[in-house]
Every structure is written in structure tokens, then in C-alpha cells.
Design an enzyme around this catalytic site. Structure first.
Site, PDB file in Angstrom:
ATOM      1  N   GLU A 163      -5.919  -1.640  -1.547  1.00 23.88           N
ATOM      2  CA  GLU A 163      -4.931  -1.502  -0.480  1.00 23.88           C
ATOM      3  C   GLU A 163      -4.670  -0.010  -0.259  1.00 23.88           C
ATOM      4  O   GLU A 163      -4.540   0.760  -1.218  1.00 23.88           O
ATOM      5  CB  GLU A 163      -3.629  -2.198  -0.874  1.00 23.88           C
ATOM      6  CG  GLU A 163      -2.471  -1.963   0.098  1.00 23.88           C
ATOM      7  CD  GLU A 163      -1.195  -2.660  -0.362  1.00 23.88           C
ATOM      8  OE1 GLU A 163      -1.304  -3.673  -1.084  1.00 23.88           O
ATOM      9  OE2 GLU A 163      -0.103  -2.186  -0.007  1.00 23.88           O
ATOM     10  N   GLU A 168       4.400   4.125   4.463  1.00 22.57           N
ATOM     11  CA  GLU A 168       5.540   3.266   4.164  1.00 22.57           C
ATOM     12  C   GLU A 168       6.798   4.127   4.265  1.00 22.57           C
ATOM     13  O   GLU A 168       6.836   5.238   3.738  1.00 22.57           O
ATOM     14  CB  GLU A 168       5.457   2.701   2.757  1.00 22.57           C
ATOM     15  CG  GLU A 168       4.399   1.654   2.541  1.00 22.57           C
ATOM     16  CD  GLU A 168       4.481   1.091   1.133  1.00 22.57           C
ATOM     17  OE1 GLU A 168       5.010  -0.025   0.982  1.00 22.57           O
ATOM     18  OE2 GLU A 168       4.032   1.774   0.194  1.00 22.57           O
TER      19      GLU A 168
END
Length: 293
Positions: A163, A168
């Protein structure tokens, strides 16, 4: 500007694929099933319509995915109230309070108090090596968790296929962006993260969040400024580098959970993540089952 290498919790990693093909892309087929290509989605279209279903699949649910792996409090839907074009060239992913009477089962056995949206390009558009970026305006507020990220394979095999969290952000820390990789032996709290304090309010305007991905490196940037790099030698001893493969795209706005904490009375709803565009430039691998068209 300050950069600090930290460790953070993994973003949710369960995806429901509904089928997709790319948009605004061009390719040059190669004899080895690899092709140079560019892809761009400007999210043009009438307000209230869905993003191009040939590119973007919409995820639905919460309880069946155990709070998306992070005790998140939003129920993802495919409703226009949560995922739609805004008519001004943006994808709008909007978190709202759950309407009375809606069936929105949450991981904790209750009804999820919020609804939101999450889209992915699995099976339609992916990047093997090259540049991926999104220009976004993120929402502010405690408990809000907007993200632009990538997965290297089936969510069922996470974290073995890897990932990449391109960006974020936590709505209560308006200047900070996190870039992270997760893989076998370095997932969840062991993810390798660069935390960048931009020293500006990132919710006040659009900003460009990007990664450059090669067979042996991932490099993060904000508005063209590089702030973090990861190479195979940066992994824990014995860990496997899994970023030498195609990765597809995800965009979502989570509410609550392990990273941002839960909202409170100060959190504004509805809260919207606006995505002006997503673009890729590089190499794709049709042999891996994902093709830019």
C-alpha cells in the site's frame, strides 16, 4: 518546513470492485505487455452525477469490513449525496450525518453515525512506474480523514501486495500531510511514514499531492516540493520490497477511527473532500490485469 519520519496506523484496505475502465488516457502498446501512458480525469460533468464508472468503482459498507480496518465510523455509499461531481470540475466526496432510518450497520454493532464516499480504480487504471498526483482541497475538522492512496493487489492479500498512501491528512492538523508505505513486515503501526509540516492551512485551498514510483523507490511531494523517499534499504531487516508492480488508485473521506480520533460537536457536517483532477504519467502493465485505456 519540518520533515519528521514517524510510524502511523494503516489506512483501511478492503475494496469492493464494481468494474471500471479508464478515461482521458492514451497508451502505446508494447510487445512485453507494458505501455507508456498518460491518464487524467478532470471530473467534468453535471452536478450530482457519478464519476466515470468506467474508471471509478464505489465502495459500500462498514460492518462487513470491520470498520475498514480502523474502527471508522462512516458507512460508505454510492449515493450522490456522498460521491458525485460538483458541476465545477471537481469530484466531491462528502461526509454527512446518517439520515434517520437509514440502514448503515457499523463495526461496533450500532448504526454508523456518518455516511461518506470511497472510490477506486482497481481493474481499470494503474501505475507501474512513473508519477501519480491529485489536486485536492481537504476538509477541516476533528475526526475527518481524507486520503489519496494506492494498492498493489487484492485487498484480501494486504499487506503482502503493498500500500502506498500518497497523502493522508487529519482534519485537526491542517498543516500536516503524511506519506506512508505498508507491506509484509511493515504494516499497521509499522508502516514507514514521512510526516511533512507544510506550515500552511492545507484546508484553505487546493494543493497537489504526488508520488514518483520506480522499481526501487517511492518519493512523495507536496505542490512540487519533495519531502520524503523510501528505498528497499529503508525497510526493516528481512522485509520484502513489494512496490515493483502496478498500483491502482483510491480516494476517500473517512470519519473517526484510529488515526484522526472521533469527531465532536465542533466538527462541521457536511464535510467535503474536493478533487480537481487525478493524473498519472508513466508505465502501466497490462499483464498484471490492469490497463490504462
Amino acid at each position: 518546513m519540518n520533515v519528521r519520519v514517524v510510524v502511523c496506523a494503516a489506512l483501511a484496505c478492503v475494496v469492493v470492485f464494481l468494474g471500471a475502465t479508464g478515461c482521458s488516457a492514451s497508451g502505446r502498446p508494447g510487445s512485453d505487455s507494458r505501455s507508456a501512458f498518460s491518464f487524467r480525469d478532470d471530473f467534468a460533468g453535471p452536478a450530482g452525477t457519478s464519476p466515470n464508472a468506467q474508471t471509478w468503482a464505489t465502495d459500500i459498507g462498514n460492518a462487513e469490513y470491520d470498520g475498514w480496518g480502523n474502527n471508522e465510523l462512516q458507512y460508505y455509499t454510492d449515493r450522490a449525496d456522498n460521491v458525485s461531481l460538483d458541476g465545477h470540475g471537481n469530484l466531491a466526496i462528502t461526509a454527512r450525518r446518517t439520515p434517520a432510518g437509514m440502514n448503515a450497520p457499523c463495526w461496533n454493532g450500532d448504526t454508523c453515525p456518518y455516511t461518506s464516499g470511497r472510490v477506486n480504480s482497481m481493474g481499470a487504471v494503474s501505475l507501474d512506474t512513473g508519477h501519480a498526483e491529485a489536486r485536492m482541497k481537504v476538509p477541516a475538522g476533528l475526526g475527518l480523514w481524507p486520503a489519496f492512496w494506492m494498492l498493489g493487489g487484492s485487498p484480501d492479500s494486504w499487506p503482502d501486495d503493498g500500500e502506498i498512501d500518497v497523502a493522508e491528512l487529519v482534519g485537526s492538523e491542517l498543516g500536516v500531510v503524511n506519506g506512508t508505505v505498508h507491506g509484509p513486515g511493515y504494516s499497521d503501526d509499522g508502516g514507514i511514514t514521512g510526516e511533512f509540516d507544510s506550515e500552511v492551512d492545507l484546508s484553505a485551498d487546493f494543493h497537489t499531492y504526488a508520488v514518483d514510483k520506480s522499481a526501487d523507490s517511492v518519493t512523495w511531494s507536496l505542490d512540487g516540493t519533495t519531502y520524503f523517499e523510501v528505498h528497499p534499504e529503508d525497510l526493516p531487516p528481512g522485509a520484502t520490497w513489494v512496490f515493483d508492480r502496478p498500483f491502482y488508485l483510491l480516494l476517500n473521506l473517512a470519519v473517526g477511527g484510529t488515526m484522526p480520533g472521533d469527531p465532536d460537536s465542533s466538527t462541521p457536517f457536511p464535510a467535503t473532500l474536493l478533487v480537481d483532477y487525478v493524473s498519472l504519467n508513466g508505465v502501466d502493465a497490462a499483464a498484471a490485469g490492469t490497463t490504462a485505456r
